[in-house]
Write a protein that holds these residues in place. Structure first.
Motif, PDB file in Angstrom:
ATOM      1  N   ARG A  88      44.145  25.669  36.876  1.00  0.00           N
ATOM      2  CA  ARG A  88      45.055  26.520  37.647  1.00  0.00           C
ATOM      3  C   ARG A  88      45.014  27.966  37.163  1.00  0.00           C
ATOM      4  NH1 ARG A  88      50.920  24.320  35.421  1.00  0.00           N
ATOM      5  NH2 ARG A  88      50.781  25.229  33.329  1.00  0.00           N
ATOM      6  N   ASN A  89      44.682  28.174  35.862  1.00  0.00           N
ATOM      7  CA  ASN A  89      44.584  29.545  35.355  1.00  0.00           C
ATOM      8  C   ASN A  89      43.406  30.281  35.977  1.00  0.00           C
ATOM      9  OD1 ASN A  89      46.812  29.119  33.758  1.00  0.00           O
ATOM     10  ND2 ASN A  89      45.648  28.668  31.906  1.00  0.00           N
ATOM     11  N   TYR A  90      42.318  29.549  36.219  1.00  0.00           N
ATOM     12  CA  TYR A  90      41.201  30.147  36.956  1.00  0.00           C
ATOM     13  C   TYR A  90      41.641  30.498  38.372  1.00  0.00           C
ATOM     14  CZ  TYR A  90      37.894  28.751  33.301  1.00  0.00           C
ATOM     15  OH  TYR A  90      37.218  28.616  32.113  1.00  0.00           O
ATOM     16  N   GLY A  91      42.482  29.635  38.950  1.00  0.00           N
ATOM     17  CA  GLY A  91      43.001  29.908  40.283  1.00  0.00           C
ATOM     18  C   GLY A  91      43.821  31.178  40.316  1.00  0.00           C
ATOM     19  N   PHE A  92      44.698  31.361  39.310  1.00  0.00           N
ATOM     20  CA  PHE A  92      45.511  32.576  39.255  1.00  0.00           C
ATOM     21  C   PHE A  92      44.647  33.811  38.995  1.00  0.00           C
ATOM     22  CE2 PHE A  92      49.024  29.556  37.936  1.00  0.00           C
ATOM     23  CZ  PHE A  92      49.653  29.617  39.168  1.00  0.00           C
ATOM     24  N   LEU A  93      43.577  33.652  38.203  1.00  0.00           N
ATOM     25  CA  LEU A  93      42.655  34.770  37.984  1.00  0.00           C
ATOM     26  C   LEU A  93      42.006  35.184  39.300  1.00  0.00           C
ATOM     27  CD1 LEU A  93      40.970  36.695  36.209  1.00  0.00           C
ATOM     28  CD2 LEU A  93      39.351  34.812  35.856  1.00  0.00           C
ATOM     29  N   GLY A 145      39.034  29.229  42.639  1.00  0.00           N
ATOM     30  CA  GLY A 145      39.171  29.382  41.190  1.00  0.00           C
ATOM     31  C   GLY A 145      39.514  28.074  40.505  1.00  0.00           C
ATOM     32  N   TYR A 146      40.342  27.253  41.154  1.00  0.00           N
ATOM     33  CA  TYR A 146      40.742  25.958  40.582  1.00  0.00           C
ATOM     34  C   TYR A 146      39.526  25.053  40.380  1.00  0.00           C
ATOM     35  CZ  TYR A 146      43.351  21.616  39.943  1.00  0.00           C
ATOM     36  OH  TYR A 146      43.852  20.450  39.431  1.00  0.00           O
ATOM     37  N   PHE A 147      38.715  24.905  41.425  1.00  0.00           N
ATOM     38  CA  PHE A 147      37.538  24.038  41.319  1.00  0.00           C
ATOM     39  C   PHE A 147      36.453  24.673  40.445  1.00  0.00           C
ATOM     40  CE2 PHE A 147      39.431  22.335  45.272  1.00  0.00           C
ATOM     41  CZ  PHE A 147      39.574  21.020  44.859  1.00  0.00           C
ATOM     42  N   LEU A 148      36.434  26.008  40.406  1.00  0.00           N
ATOM     43  CA  LEU A 148      35.511  26.681  39.489  1.00  0.00           C
ATOM     44  C   LEU A 148      35.885  26.371  38.048  1.00  0.00           C
ATOM     45  CD1 LEU A 148      33.116  28.731  39.520  1.00  0.00           C
ATOM     46  CD2 LEU A 148      34.818  30.523  39.165  1.00  0.00           C
ATOM     47  N   GLY A 149      37.196  26.303  37.765  1.00  0.00           N
ATOM     48  CA  GLY A 149      37.658  25.952  36.426  1.00  0.00           C
ATOM     49  C   GLY A 149      37.266  24.534  36.044  1.00  0.00           C
ATOM     50  N   ILE A 150      37.370  23.613  36.998  1.00  0.00           N
ATOM     51  CA  ILE A 150      36.944  22.233  36.734  1.00  0.00           C
ATOM     52  C   ILE A 150      35.453  22.180  36.427  1.00  0.00           C
ATOM     53  CG2 ILE A 150      36.664  19.946  37.790  1.00  0.00           C
ATOM     54  CD1 ILE A 150      39.227  20.481  39.365  1.00  0.00           C
ATOM     55  N   TRP A 151      34.664  22.924  37.206  1.00  0.00           N
ATOM     56  CA  TRP A 151      33.216  22.961  36.984  1.00  0.00           C
ATOM     57  C   TRP A 151      32.877  23.555  35.622  1.00  0.00           C
ATOM     58  CZ3 TRP A 151      29.828  27.356  36.967  1.00  0.00           C
ATOM     59  CH2 TRP A 151      28.486  27.018  36.917  1.00  0.00           C
ATOM     60  N   PHE A 152      33.552  24.676  35.270  1.00  0.00           N
ATOM     61  CA  PHE A 152      33.308  25.293  33.962  1.00  0.00           C
ATOM     62  C   PHE A 152      33.616  24.319  32.831  1.00  0.00           C
ATOM     63  CE2 PHE A 152      33.765  30.031  35.262  1.00  0.00           C
ATOM     64  CZ  PHE A 152      32.396  30.085  35.499  1.00  0.00           C
ATOM     65  N   SER A 153      34.705  23.573  32.980  1.00  0.00           N
ATOM     66  CA  SER A 153      35.094  22.611  31.948  1.00  0.00           C
ATOM     67  C   SER A 153      34.022  21.539  31.771  1.00  0.00           C
ATOM     68  CB  SER A 153      36.428  21.963  32.301  1.00  0.00           C
ATOM     69  OG  SER A 153      37.455  22.928  32.370  1.00  0.00           O
ATOM     70  N   ALA A 177      30.710  38.701  43.047  1.00  0.00           N
ATOM     71  CA  ALA A 177      31.194  39.659  44.042  1.00  0.00           C
ATOM     72  C   ALA A 177      32.710  39.822  43.963  1.00  0.00           C
ATOM     73  CB  ALA A 177      30.784  39.192  45.445  1.00  0.00           C
ATOM     74  N   LEU A 178      33.423  38.705  43.829  1.00  0.00           N
ATOM     75  CA  LEU A 178      34.882  38.754  43.742  1.00  0.00           C
ATOM     76  C   LEU A 178      35.323  39.437  42.455  1.00  0.00           C
ATOM     77  CD1 LEU A 178      37.450  37.910  45.221  1.00  0.00           C
ATOM     78  CD2 LEU A 178      37.377  35.753  43.988  1.00  0.00           C
ATOM     79  N   PHE A 179      34.641  39.131  41.352  1.00  0.00           N
ATOM     80  CA  PHE A 179      35.013  39.712  40.065  1.00  0.00           C
ATOM     81  C   PHE A 179      34.802  41.227  40.077  1.00  0.00           C
ATOM     82  CE2 PHE A 179      34.149  40.825  35.599  1.00  0.00           C
ATOM     83  CZ  PHE A 179      35.282  40.312  35.005  1.00  0.00           C
ATOM     84  N   LEU A 180      33.599  41.673  40.475  1.00  0.00           N
ATOM     85  CA  LEU A 180      33.313  43.110  40.488  1.00  0.00           C
ATOM     86  C   LEU A 180      34.144  43.826  41.547  1.00  0.00           C
ATOM     87  CD1 LEU A 180      29.421  43.129  40.036  1.00  0.00           C
ATOM     88  CD2 LEU A 180      31.189  43.493  38.303  1.00  0.00           C
ATOM     89  N   GLY A 181      34.257  43.192  42.738  1.00  0.00           N
ATOM     90  CA  GLY A 181      35.050  43.811  43.795  1.00  0.00           C
ATOM     91  C   GLY A 181      36.516  43.925  43.426  1.00  0.00           C
ATOM     92  N   GLY A 182      37.059  42.859  42.827  1.00  0.00           N
ATOM     93  CA  GLY A 182      38.462  42.889  42.424  1.00  0.00           C
ATOM     94  C   GLY A 182      38.747  43.922  41.358  1.00  0.00           C
ATOM     95  N   LEU A 183      37.881  43.982  40.338  1.00  0.00           N
ATOM     96  CA  LEU A 183      38.075  44.965  39.272  1.00  0.00           C
ATOM     97  C   LEU A 183      37.914  46.382  39.800  1.00  0.00           C
ATOM     98  CD1 LEU A 183      36.311  43.447  36.118  1.00  0.00           C
ATOM     99  CD2 LEU A 183      38.741  43.541  36.644  1.00  0.00           C
ATOM    100  N   GLY A 184      36.875  46.593  40.618  1.00  0.00           N
ATOM    101  CA  GLY A 184      36.625  47.931  41.155  1.00  0.00           C
ATOM    102  C   GLY A 184      37.761  48.423  42.022  1.00  0.00           C
ATOM    103  N   CYS A 185      38.249  47.561  42.907  1.00  0.00           N
ATOM    104  CA  CYS A 185      39.335  47.949  43.798  1.00  0.00           C
ATOM    105  C   CYS A 185      40.644  48.126  43.029  1.00  0.00           C
ATOM    106  CB  CYS A 185      39.503  46.923  44.908  1.00  0.00           C
ATOM    107  SG  CYS A 185      38.122  46.897  46.070  1.00  0.00           S
ATOM    108  N   SER A 186      40.869  47.298  42.007  1.00  0.00           N
ATOM    109  CA  SER A 186      42.061  47.465  41.165  1.00  0.00           C
ATOM    110  C   SER A 186      42.048  48.838  40.503  1.00  0.00           C
ATOM    111  CB  SER A 186      42.112  46.375  40.089  1.00  0.00           C
ATOM    112  OG  SER A 186      42.291  45.107  40.661  1.00  0.00           O
TER     113      SER A 186
END
Length: 202
Positions: A102-107, A83-91, A41-50
Motif C-alpha cells: 500500500r505504501n507503493y500505492g501511496f507513492l 503501485g500496490y501490485f508493483l509493490g507486490i512484484w518488488f517484494s 514515466a510516472l516517476f520522472l513526470g511526477g517529480l518534474g511537475c511537482s
C-alpha cells in the motif's frame, strides 16, 4: 535407433530453447511496457511537475483543470492499484518486503497527482507552445504570503496549490481587487503557460 534418438533429442532441445527464448522475450516485453516504462514515466513526470508547481514556474489554465477534473479520481485509483501490485512484484523479486504494497500505492498517488494535472499541459507547452496569455479571475490579492509563496495572488475556480501566482510585485498586487482579470504571459498553450510576466486587464 541411436541416431534416431539423438535426432529426436536434438529437436526437443531446439524446440525447448525456442520456447524458452519466446517466453523470455514475451516476459521482457511485458515488464518493459507494463512496468518499467510506466514507472519511469510516472516517476520522472511526477517529480518534474511537482518541482514546476512548487516553484510556481508553470501555471495550469482553468480550461484544462475543468477538462481533467472528472478523470482525476479514476486515474488516481488506477495509479494506487498500479503501485500496490508493483509493490507486490518488488517484494517477490527482492525476496523480502521492503515496503508494504500500500505504501507503493501511496507513492504512486503522490506522483500521479501532479503528473495528471500538469503533465499533459507541460508537455504540450514544451512541444507545441508559443507566446500565450491566459486570463484568470482574482479571488484574493491582499495576502502577504509566506516564505514559500511571497505576495500571492489567488485565482477563482482553481484547486489548492494551482490557484495562485507567487512572487508578484508589491505595486502590482496592491492594485488588484477581487473580481479583477489578470493575464499571465509566457510560452504555453491554452492548457497552461510557463510564467514570464503578468498584467491587469482593464
Amino acid at each position: 535407433m541411436k541416431t534416431k534418438d539423438a535426432v529426436e533429442l536434438g529437436k526437443r532441445v531446439n524446440a525447448s530453447a525456442k520456447a524458452w527464448a519466446y517466453e523470455s522475450r514475451r516476459n521482457w516485453l511485458f515488464w518493459t511496457f507494463c512496468i518499467r516504462i510506466p514507472f519511469i514515466a510516472l516517476f520522472l513526470g511526477g517529480l518534474g511537475c511537482s518541482f514546476l508547481l512548487m516553484m510556481n514556474a508553470f501555471i495550469v489554465s482553468e480550461e484544462w483543470y475543468n477538462f481533467i477534473k472528472p478523470f482525476v479520481l479514476p486515474i488516481l485509483g488506477v495509479a494506487f492499484l498500479y503501485g500496490y501490485f508493483l509493490g507486490i512484484w518488488f517484494s517477490r523479486v527482492a525476496g523480502e518486503r521492503i515496503w508494504r504494497p500500500r505504501n507503493y500505492g501511496f507513492l504512486m498517488l503522490y506522483l500521479a497527482l501532479p503528473a495528471t494535472i500538469s503533465g499533459v499541459p507541460v508537455s504540450a507547452a514544451i512541444l507545441f507552445g508559443d507566446q500565450t496569455a491566459i486570463t484568470y479571475v482574482v479571488e484574493r490579492a491582499n495576502s502577504p504570503g509566506d516564505s514559500k509563496c511571497r505576495r500571492p495572488i489567488k485565482f477563482e475556480g482553481m484547486p489548492l496549490l494551482l490557484d495562485r501566482l507567487c512572487g508578484a510585485q508589491e505595486a502590482f498586487q496592491s492594485n488588484l481587487s477581487p473580481g479583477d482579470n489578470i493575464a499571465i504571459v509566457g510560452r504555453g498553450t491554452t492548457w497552461g503557460v510557463f510564467k514570464k510576466s503578468a498584467h491587469k486587464i482593464e
